[in-house]
Design a protein around this motif. Structure first.
Motif, PDB file in Angstrom:
ATOM      1  N   THR A  86       0.839  -1.205   0.000  1.00 57.22           N
ATOM      2  CA  THR A  86       0.000   0.000   0.000  1.00 57.22           C
ATOM      3  C   THR A  86       0.870   1.249   0.000  1.00 57.22           C
ATOM      4  O   THR A  86       0.584   2.227  -0.705  1.00 57.22           O
ATOM      5  N   ALA A  87       1.950   1.205   0.767  1.00 57.48           N
ATOM      6  CA  ALA A  87       2.852   2.360   0.845  1.00 57.48           C
ATOM      7  C   ALA A  87       3.457   2.676  -0.516  1.00 57.48           C
ATOM      8  O   ALA A  87       3.476   3.830  -0.956  1.00 57.48           O
ATOM      9  N   VAL A  88       3.921   1.611  -1.192  1.00 54.28           N
ATOM     10  CA  VAL A  88       4.547   1.822  -2.503  1.00 54.28           C
ATOM     11  C   VAL A  88       3.512   2.364  -3.491  1.00 54.28           C
ATOM     12  O   VAL A  88       3.794   3.281  -4.275  1.00 54.28           O
ATOM     13  N   LEU A  89       2.310   1.828  -3.417  1.00 52.23           N
ATOM     14  CA  LEU A  89       1.257   2.306  -4.319  1.00 52.23           C
ATOM     15  C   LEU A  89       0.885   3.754  -4.038  1.00 52.23           C
ATOM     16  O   LEU A  89       0.662   4.542  -4.957  1.00 52.23           O
ATOM     17  N   ALA A  90       0.814   4.077  -2.752  1.00 53.16           N
ATOM     18  CA  ALA A  90       0.494   5.464  -2.386  1.00 53.16           C
ATOM     19  C   ALA A  90       1.585   6.393  -2.913  1.00 53.16           C
ATOM     20  O   ALA A  90       1.299   7.471  -3.446  1.00 53.16           O
ATOM     21  N   GLY A  91       2.839   5.939  -2.798  1.00 52.27           N
ATOM     22  CA  GLY A  91       3.953   6.730  -3.316  1.00 52.27           C
ATOM     23  C   GLY A  91       3.871   6.884  -4.820  1.00 52.27           C
ATOM     24  O   GLY A  91       4.070   7.973  -5.370  1.00 52.27           O
ATOM     25  N   PHE A  92       3.516   5.796  -5.487  1.00 52.14           N
ATOM     26  CA  PHE A  92       3.383   5.843  -6.945  1.00 52.14           C
ATOM     27  C   PHE A  92       2.245   6.779  -7.355  1.00 52.14           C
ATOM     28  O   PHE A  92       2.386   7.583  -8.281  1.00 52.14           O
ATOM     29  N   GLY A  93       1.140   6.687  -6.633  1.00 48.50           N
ATOM     30  CA  GLY A  93       0.006   7.559  -6.925  1.00 48.50           C
ATOM     31  C   GLY A  93       0.380   9.028  -6.767  1.00 48.50           C
ATOM     32  O   GLY A  93       0.050   9.869  -7.598  1.00 48.50           O
ATOM     33  N   ARG A  94       1.110   9.300  -5.687  1.00 46.25           N
ATOM     34  CA  ARG A  94       1.572  10.664  -5.436  1.00 46.25           C
ATOM     35  C   ARG A  94       2.482  11.122  -6.584  1.00 46.25           C
ATOM     36  O   ARG A  94       2.377  12.223  -7.077  1.00 46.25           O
ATOM     37  N   ALA A  95       3.374  10.230  -7.034  1.00 38.30           N
ATOM     38  CA  ALA A  95       4.359  10.611  -8.045  1.00 38.30           C
ATOM     39  C   ALA A  95       3.708  10.823  -9.410  1.00 38.30           C
ATOM     40  O   ALA A  95       3.904  11.860 -10.046  1.00 38.30           O
TER      41      ALA A  95
END
Lengths: 314, 238
Positions: free
Chosen positions: B158-167
């Motif tokens: 979830t963290a990586v996805l949230a980071g990807f979404g942010r990016a």
């Protein structure tokens, strides 16, 4: 001048060699050991320019033949005139194409620019909703038109972004004897590129000052019409919109690609470049008018306006 | 013209793009965001594990600093990165301004706190007794870390996805440091889906902007689906 020309000739010479090499296979610059001039193939020229030249699509037409010939890449960053010059001041671009002579002059006086050239012109127009609430339609005099808008307190969207158009707009209010600080809420600081502001004016049924090129390019998307014409359609000369091109001074920022910048300026002010500008149309109308080729040398284009002795006004 | 097929048909018939242009924009978007997220993950995970495992004075403060970073405005990051990479800035000699590298730097700065923060929460939530059990069974610190990562894998995904979404959905900083450049050959240099949407909207071509927006949403959904699937695959062996 001699040094600049030598750089240009070297660049053109290299470009020709690269162009020929390109027929057999491009990008292999280790092979041409017989080339004594600077190798420019594969180099990148960074051009900062205004949203108006970019959004009309003119630069794509202009840059493609240049890139093909020299095997280089022109990266174009569209900003307002103010931001484009600021980027160049930081040494982040090699050449600047803008349209605010006062800001260009300041740029050169501060030593950041060399070899400014007149490039092309079009004009500014006052556009607004077809209802024309302030009744400026057909007004021949720009000052009267602006006064009418201010008197009627009709909504007016300003670029507000330190662009060439914004600079011109401020000069025009000033010339009309009006102070924007005293304007009410009808005067809207849009804070965007020309396209954004035209959209905003269209949606808010407001007036705005636009360059004719961007307006023509967008007129199908927006609900605005021209109420005050510029000099292209026999309007007042105050609405003239002149574009200049300036190389960033390599003595200030030694890493800038000066040879390539000069090759680009040489190309864009040549018969070939100027022909592309003249023949570029949108919606069947010519957007820009060539200004670099002239019988008259017009030395004033190379230096800030107002320089020189009393003998230069004829 | 088939009007009965509704509004979408004219959009598809006059599809307003060169396919090469679209493909290059998608490529640049994914290249920049995925690289930034991979780098951020490599940077963030060890920090999250370290902070999550250790009890120390100022842990609460550090956690709240990380959480504040999650909401840091992207234009400010763009501005700071621009100053850094500008030819006048400390990284000026590397000629990074208006390149994908500069965009990766700013997205890294934006994504790293998100990935750190969310995976820290995930690591923290792994029951203390799981860790104790791992120790009790004679595990080294490394083994315990592995067990914790395994337990917290959904949270970390979830963290990586949230980071990807942010990016990938970010527009402010990539516009400032990337310059939204497309070459005259009609391919993107530093133009991403978000900055292309911004450009189309600026020029009043809202339909085109909508199509690009749809592509962006589909991409984000796809990446999410892939990561969730990977997570489930890991689950079978867990």
């Amino acid at each position: 001048m001699a040094i600049q020309r030598r750089g240009f000739i070297a660049a053109v010479g290299t470009g020709g060699a690269v162009g020929l090499a390109g027929c057999t296979g491009l990008g292999d610059d280790t092979g041409d050991s017989d080339n004594t001039g600077p190798e420019i193939s594969g180099e990148t020229l960074t051009l900062t320019t205004t949203t108006s030249t970019y959004d009309t699509g003119l630069l794509d037409e202009l840059n493609a033949p240049f890139e093909d010939r020299y095997g280089v890449t022109v990266v174009t960053v569209a900003q307002g005139t103010g931001a484009a010059l600021e980027t160049a001041r930081n040494g982040d671009s090699d050449v600047v194409m803008v349209h605010a002579r006062s800001l260009e002059d300041e740029f050169m006086e501060d030593g950041f620019g060399v070899n400014r050239r007149d490039l092309m012109f079009n004009d500014f127009v006052i556009v607004g909703n077809s209802d024309d609430p302030a009744g400026v339609g057909g007004e021949e005099d720009i000052e009267a038109a602006l006064t009418a808008i201010a008197d009627a307190e009709s909504e007016f969207v300003s670029r507000g972004d330190n662009s060439g158009t914004h600079t011109k707009e401020l000069e025009l209010w000033d010339a009309a004897g009006l102070t924007i600080e005293e304007f009410g809420e009808w005067y809207i600081d849009g804070g965007g590129g020309m396209g954004e502001i035209l959209n905003q004016a269209s949606m808010q049924e407001a007036y705005t000052l636009a360059d004719r090129g961007t307006y023509l390019d967008m007129q199908d998307e927006i609900d605005l019409e021209i109420h005050v014409e510029g000099p292209v359609k026999d309007g007042p000369d105050e609405l003239m919109n002149t574009y200049g091109i300036v190389a960033v001074n390599p003595a200030v920022h030694e890493h800038v690609n000066y040879d390539l910048a000069m090759a680009y300026i040489g190309y864009i002010t040549s018969v070939e470049g100027q022909d592309i500008i003249e023949s570029y149309t949108s919606a069947g109308e010519q957007l820009f008018f060539a200004e670099a080729l002239s019988e008259d040398p017009e030395f004033q284009q190379y230096v800030p306006e107002g320089w020189g002795s009393s003998t230069d006004d004829e | 013209m088939h009007f009965e097929l509704g509004m979408l048909t004219p959009l598809l018939i006059d599809f307003p793009f060169e396919w090469n242009y679209i493909r290059s924009i998608i490529y640049v978007s994914l290249y920049v965001s995925i690289t930034a997220v991979i780098l951020s993950t490599l940077f963030s995970l060890p920090i999250a594990l370290l902070v999550g495992f250790k009890e120390f004075r100022g842990k609460t403060l550090l956690t709240s600093i990380i959480n504040t970073g999650m909401g840091f405005p992207s234009v400010v990051v763009g501005l700071v990165v621009l100053f850094a990479v500008s030819n006048q800035g400390p990284l000026g000699t590397w000629d990074l301004v208006f390149t994908t590298e500069a965009m990766i730097i700013s997205q890294f700065i934006l994504a790293a706190p998100v990935i750190t923060g969310v995976s820290l929460a995930a690591v923290d939530s792994v029951e203390q007794n799981v860790r104790d059990a791992a120790y009790a069974m004679g595990g080294t610190r490394f083994d315990v870390a592995l067990v914790t990562i395994k337990e917290a894998r959904y949270g970390i995904a979830t963290a990586v996805l949230a980071g990807f979404g942010r990016a990938i959905s970010e527009v402010g900083s990539v516009l400032i440091v990337g310059g939204n450049i497309a070459g005259s050959d009609g391919t993107s240099v530093t133009r991403t889906l978000t900055t292309a949407i911004q450009l189309e909207a600026r020029q009043g071509r809202f339909e085109t902007a909508m199509i690009l927006g749809a592509i962006l949403v589909v991409l984000v959904l796809l990446v999410n689906a892939i990561v969730v699937r990977l997570g489930n695959g890991g689950g079978r062996y867990g």
